[in-house]
Design an enzyme around this catalytic site. Structure first.
Site, mmCIF file in Angstrom:
data_model
loop_
_atom_site.group_PDB
_atom_site.id
_atom_site.type_symbol
_atom_site.label_atom_id
_atom_site.label_comp_id
_atom_site.label_asym_id
_atom_site.label_seq_id
_atom_site.Cartn_x
_atom_site.Cartn_y
_atom_site.Cartn_z
ATOM 1 N N ASP A 53 -10.746 -2.026 -3.570
ATOM 2 C CA ASP A 53 -9.326 -1.757 -3.404
ATOM 3 C C ASP A 53 -8.795 -1.344 -4.778
ATOM 4 O OD1 ASP A 53 -6.820 -1.566 -2.270
ATOM 5 O OD2 ASP A 53 -6.850 -3.557 -1.375
ATOM 6 N N HIS A 103 -1.301 -7.167 -4.368
ATOM 7 C CA HIS A 103 -0.609 -6.244 -5.250
ATOM 8 C C HIS A 103 0.026 -6.991 -6.421
ATOM 9 C CE1 HIS A 103 -0.816 -3.738 -1.611
ATOM 10 N NE2 HIS A 103 -0.704 -2.712 -2.423
#
Length: 396
Positions: free
Chosen positions: A323, A250
């Site tokens: 993702d 992230h």
């Protein structure tokens, strides 16, 4: 009844209708003995033939509604200010028609109560020419967008690492799938197929079923079977395995230090078992595996990893999804257009959450129009996506 149409010297057969229960659908059930001059066209192929290039490009994206909705800021629902899209707006309606995304992903802030959620999803579906994937990360436990919300009355499930029995894993998948379908969701970005082999891992931890690859694989396969029982699309994540990393994609680039043979003995085992269970999609992580690939890209953008390893070596024929491309591991190095183009060149079928959807969509469209990516390559992915949608009864 099977309709036949003679065109020149070739007879084109229309594929028979799916049974009422899409879970029982298997393409193999519809194989027909036919002479060599007979072409069997599936419903997915017919839809693909009717699509424009722009519609095909859109089909390869799953995005949050905020990517198209410019009116959500400052919105109030039941007197309270909300963080994201919770109702259909004129802008969202118009942009669904114009940009034709393949699906949407919703988060907790989009999901307030059963009536609001059901109505929003119903209205989004109504605006799309091709039925949408409506996805959510409903793993249960630590990561859940629906269960645990007081307004839904659905008790939260335990974390995955508390599940030790395959029957329990199956029931978990069936339970999650049942309430997802009730509100209009048809795609779960779960289960987690990572092996929790690194105690310093900050991302996976209790989201994984455990530390033993074979046990994890059995539980993953059972949950997939449970989701399948409820008619929900399943996703094994995060290939090639996020459990033995210590960083967080992230925020920045994360590395896995194992070579391919080492991954095959551990991290890849649950993914192979997920494939045996006929998982619909596999999500590829943004982790860099420098002892496996030489192209310098994270797994999600690596042709060596996706086409070379996942497709050609492991034999996965389902849908490959990235993702989220708005994670720091991607946005810190690539523009939205660059990431989308690299993702498709690598072999991904669905691009999840680019930082700027319009830029990513237009960039991929331009790459096809200029010949950088062939339309045949786009058709390959879109046919996989449409076939998956048809298998779950979404195509009409």
């Amino acid at each position: 009844m099977i309709a036949a149409l003679l065109i020149g010297k070739e007879t084109i057969l229309e594929a028979p209708e799916m049974p009422e229960n899409p879970v029982l659908y298997r393409e193999a059930e519809y194989l027909l003995e036919s002479p060599k001059n007979v072409i069997i066209r599936t419903k997915a192929e017919k839809v693909l033939d009717s699509m424009t290039l722009e519609e095909k490009i859109g089909q390869m994206f799953v995005i949050p509604p905020e990517a198209l909705d410019t009116e959500y800021r400052g919105t109030r629902y039941n007197g309270k200010k909300v963080k994201g899209t919770v109702v259909m707006s004129d802008t969202l309606r118009d942009r669904i028609r114009y940009y034709t995304p393949g699906g949407f992903i919703l988060f907790s802030y989009n999901i307030i109560d059963p009536d609001q959620t059901t109505e929003l999803l119903k209205e989004m579906q109504a605006e799309s020419k091709i039925p949408l994937l409506i996805a959510v990360d409903e793993e249960g436990g630590l990561v859940a967008r629906i269960s645990g919300k007081e307004s839904f009355g659905i008790p939260d499930l335990p974390d995955a690492d508390e599940v030790t029995d395959e029957t329990e894993a199956y029931n978990r998948g069936a339970y999650i799938g049942a309430y997802m379908m009730q509100y209009g969701f048809n795609c779960n970005l779960a289960p987690v197929a990572d092996v929790n082999s690194n105690p310093s891992n900050r991302v996976i931890g209790s989201r994984a079923f455990g530390k033993d690859p074979t046990i994890v694989g059995g539980l993953v396969a059972s949950e997939i079977d449970g989701l399948k029982h409820s008619g929900v699309i399943s996703t094994a994540k995060h290939f090639p395995g996020h459990g033995d990393t210590s960083g967080d994609t992230h925020h920045s680039t994360v590395y896995v230090t194992k070579n391919w043979n080492e991954l095959l003995e551990a991290e890849i085992v649950p993914f192979r078992m997920a494939m045996d269970a006929e998982v619909d999609m596999i999500m590829v992580a943004h982790i860099s595996a420098e002892k496996v690939t030489t192209d310098g890209y994270p797994a999600s953008l690596s042709r060596e990893m996706i086409t070379g390893k996942l497709r050609n070596e492991l034999g996965f024929e389902g849908v490959v999804i990235t993702d989220s491309l708005e994670m720091g591991a991607i946005t810190g190095q690539y523009t939205s257009a660059e990431a989308a183009i690299l993702a498709v060149e690598a072999g991904n079928d669905i691009i999840l959450m680019p930082e700027d959807y319009v830029e990513a969509h237009n960039g991929l469209l331009a790459a096809v129009q200029t010949g950088k990516i062939s339309e045949e390559r786009i058709n390959e992915s879109v046919l996989r996506i449409l076939t998956m949608k048809d298998r779950h009864g979404l195509l009409k």
